[in-house]
Scaffold this motif. Structure first.
Motif, PDB file in Angstrom:
ATOM      1  N   SER A 128       3.785   0.576  14.134  1.00 51.45           N
ATOM      2  CA  SER A 128       3.954   1.807  13.373  1.00 51.45           C
ATOM      3  C   SER A 128       3.300   1.677  12.006  1.00 51.45           C
ATOM      4  O   SER A 128       2.888   0.598  11.590  1.00 51.45           O
ATOM      5  CB  SER A 128       5.450   2.100  13.195  1.00 51.45           C
ATOM      6  OG  SER A 128       6.055   1.044  12.455  1.00 51.45           O
ATOM      7  N   ALA A 129       3.221   2.807  11.314  1.00 47.60           N
ATOM      8  CA  ALA A 129       2.708   2.783   9.948  1.00 47.60           C
ATOM      9  C   ALA A 129       3.601   1.918   9.069  1.00 47.60           C
ATOM     10  O   ALA A 129       3.120   1.237   8.159  1.00 47.60           O
ATOM     11  CB  ALA A 129       2.627   4.211   9.404  1.00 47.60           C
ATOM     12  N   SER A 134       4.454  -2.874   5.854  1.00 53.33           N
ATOM     13  CA  SER A 134       5.244  -4.102   5.704  1.00 53.33           C
ATOM     14  C   SER A 134       4.329  -5.322   5.609  1.00 53.33           C
ATOM     15  O   SER A 134       4.580  -6.240   4.813  1.00 53.33           O
ATOM     16  CB  SER A 134       6.197  -4.261   6.882  1.00 53.33           C
ATOM     17  OG  SER A 134       7.139  -3.218   6.927  1.00 53.33           O
ATOM     18  N   MET A 135       3.266  -5.354   6.418  1.00 52.88           N
ATOM     19  CA  MET A 135       2.318  -6.469   6.352  1.00 52.88           C
ATOM     20  C   MET A 135       1.646  -6.536   4.986  1.00 52.88           C
ATOM     21  O   MET A 135       1.435  -7.620   4.429  1.00 52.88           O
ATOM     22  CB  MET A 135       1.255  -6.321   7.445  1.00 52.88           C
ATOM     23  CG  MET A 135       1.765  -6.538   8.861  1.00 52.88           C
ATOM     24  SD  MET A 135       2.374  -8.236   9.149  1.00 52.88           S
ATOM     25  CE  MET A 135       4.148  -7.937   9.149  1.00 52.88           C
ATOM     26  N   THR A 175      -2.287  -8.100  11.761  1.00 47.88           N
ATOM     27  CA  THR A 175      -3.060  -6.917  11.366  1.00 47.88           C
ATOM     28  C   THR A 175      -4.297  -6.720  12.238  1.00 47.88           C
ATOM     29  O   THR A 175      -4.758  -5.586  12.400  1.00 47.88           O
ATOM     30  CB  THR A 175      -3.471  -7.004   9.888  1.00 47.88           C
ATOM     31  OG1 THR A 175      -4.102  -8.265   9.623  1.00 47.88           O
ATOM     32  CG2 THR A 175      -2.257  -6.845   8.982  1.00 47.88           C
ATOM     33  N   VAL A 176      -4.841  -7.800  12.797  1.00 51.21           N
ATOM     34  CA  VAL A 176      -5.959  -7.633  13.736  1.00 51.21           C
ATOM     35  C   VAL A 176      -5.533  -6.744  14.897  1.00 51.21           C
ATOM     36  O   VAL A 176      -6.323  -5.942  15.403  1.00 51.21           O
ATOM     37  CB  VAL A 176      -6.447  -9.012  14.242  1.00 51.21           C
ATOM     38  CG1 VAL A 176      -7.332  -8.860  15.472  1.00 51.21           C
ATOM     39  CG2 VAL A 176      -7.213  -9.745  13.152  1.00 51.21           C
ATOM     40  N   ALA A 192      -3.242  -1.668   6.938  1.00 47.31           N
ATOM     41  CA  ALA A 192      -3.398  -2.922   7.665  1.00 47.31           C
ATOM     42  C   ALA A 192      -4.700  -3.618   7.284  1.00 47.31           C
ATOM     43  O   ALA A 192      -4.768  -4.850   7.263  1.00 47.31           O
ATOM     44  CB  ALA A 192      -3.367  -2.665   9.173  1.00 47.31           C
ATOM     45  N   ALA A 193      -5.750  -2.846   6.989  1.00 41.12           N
ATOM     46  CA  ALA A 193      -7.024  -3.445   6.589  1.00 41.12           C
ATOM     47  C   ALA A 193      -6.878  -4.178   5.252  1.00 41.12           C
ATOM     48  O   ALA A 193      -7.393  -5.287   5.071  1.00 41.12           O
ATOM     49  CB  ALA A 193      -8.097  -2.369   6.493  1.00 41.12           C
TER      50      ALA A 193
END
Length: 290
Positions: A128-129, A134-135, A175-176, A192-193
């Motif tokens: 999810s977004a 969170s990452m 994230t990949v 994520a990027a």
């Protein structure tokens, strides 16, 4: 799994080639510590350049593996690069492996074999977004932890920095899987990027600091734990990673065995710069004390 193992071979071999090049680039009789010109001299060594090329190939293979395998399988395979480093160092640098360490190499191979037999395909969960944000938050937190860890005593400092570095590499692994659209516009709008770039950069920064300012074995052990356990849980809980039907216990056992074997080889987290083994180091310390 072939790509994951290929990445481990690339990373493990690159460490030894870069260690050989760094040793050849060091000025004779110099023990001045950090040498700012060492990198420039090392870059003139073909082994160092070959090591950088292998690192690049390993990263590409890692991305391919993460897009087709569960994170827990890829993470365990990457930890196995320590076994590759140990074997290559024994051959190229003359480093003596103890019987326990040769056994650990076999244990790592056995664990990876179990994972290869039991792991399923990549989970179909896209995350999810909230997971992407969170990452990014975790990547920022890793930098803060690294800054605070610099004030700790040597042993806990190396462990915390290594653990932080492992978590940073773990952010990259997760994230990949979260990035689906690689068009420039989509990447600029995707948290994520940013998490991937910040997590990877933070990991290298913290790991370098850990290896320079503390025990290589302690730092590497922390890194192995950080880059395997957390990402594996994220893959299973949020991204749908599964095993082959009825082989869950084989996958769990293989993961534990592979990581435990890698931990036993933690002293190879930074390829030895000389051919002395642990017995030689102990003898040298005894001579200095006398």
């Amino acid at each position: 799994m072939i790509c994951a193992l290929g990445a481990a071979v690339c990373f493990g071999t690159a460490s030894v080639l870069q260690a050989v090049a760094a040793r050849a680039a060091a000025e004779p009789g110099s023990d001045a510590g950090v040498d700012p010109a060492l990198l420039l001299r090392a870059l003139r060594q073909w082994r160092y350049v070959a090591g950088l090329a292998l690192d690049g190939c390993g990263f590409v293979l890692q991305i391919i593996a993460l897009r087709s395998l569960p994170i827990y399988a890829v993470g365990a395979a990457l930890a196995a690069s320590l076994a590759v480093t140990a074997v290559v160092a024994a051959r190229l640098l003359g480093v003596r492996l103890s019987g326990v360490e040769w056994s650990a190499v076999g244990v790592v191979c056995a664990g990876l074999g179990m994972l290869g037999l039991s792991s399923g395909g990549e989970g179909h969960g896209t995350g999810s977004a909230a997971l992407a944000w969170s990452m990014l938050g975790i990547a920022l937190g890793i930098l803060l932890i690294g800054a605070a860890a610099g004030r700790l005593p040597e042993r806990p400092r190396a462990l915390v920095l290594g653990l932080g570095a492992g978590c940073g590499f773990g952010v990259v692994e997760v994230t990949v899987r979260l990035i689906d659209d690689v068009s420039p516009a989509a990447l600029l709008a995707d948290p994520a990027a940013y998490a991937l770039l910040l997590g990877g950069g933070s990991a290298f920064l913290l790991l370098t600091s850990a290896l320079q300012r503390g025990s290589v074995t302690t730092a590497t052990a922390g890194m192995v734990l950080g880059e395997t356990i957390g990402p594996a849980l994220v893959g299973v809980v949020w991204l749908g990673d599964r095993t082959r039907e009825g082989l869950e216990w084989v996958a769990v056992a293989g993961f534990v065995v592979a990581v435990a074997g890698a931990l036993a080889l933690a002293r190879f987290g930074e390829a030895p710069a000389d051919a002395r083994g642990p017995a030689d180091d102990a003898a040298e310390r005894d001579r200095c004390e006398k």
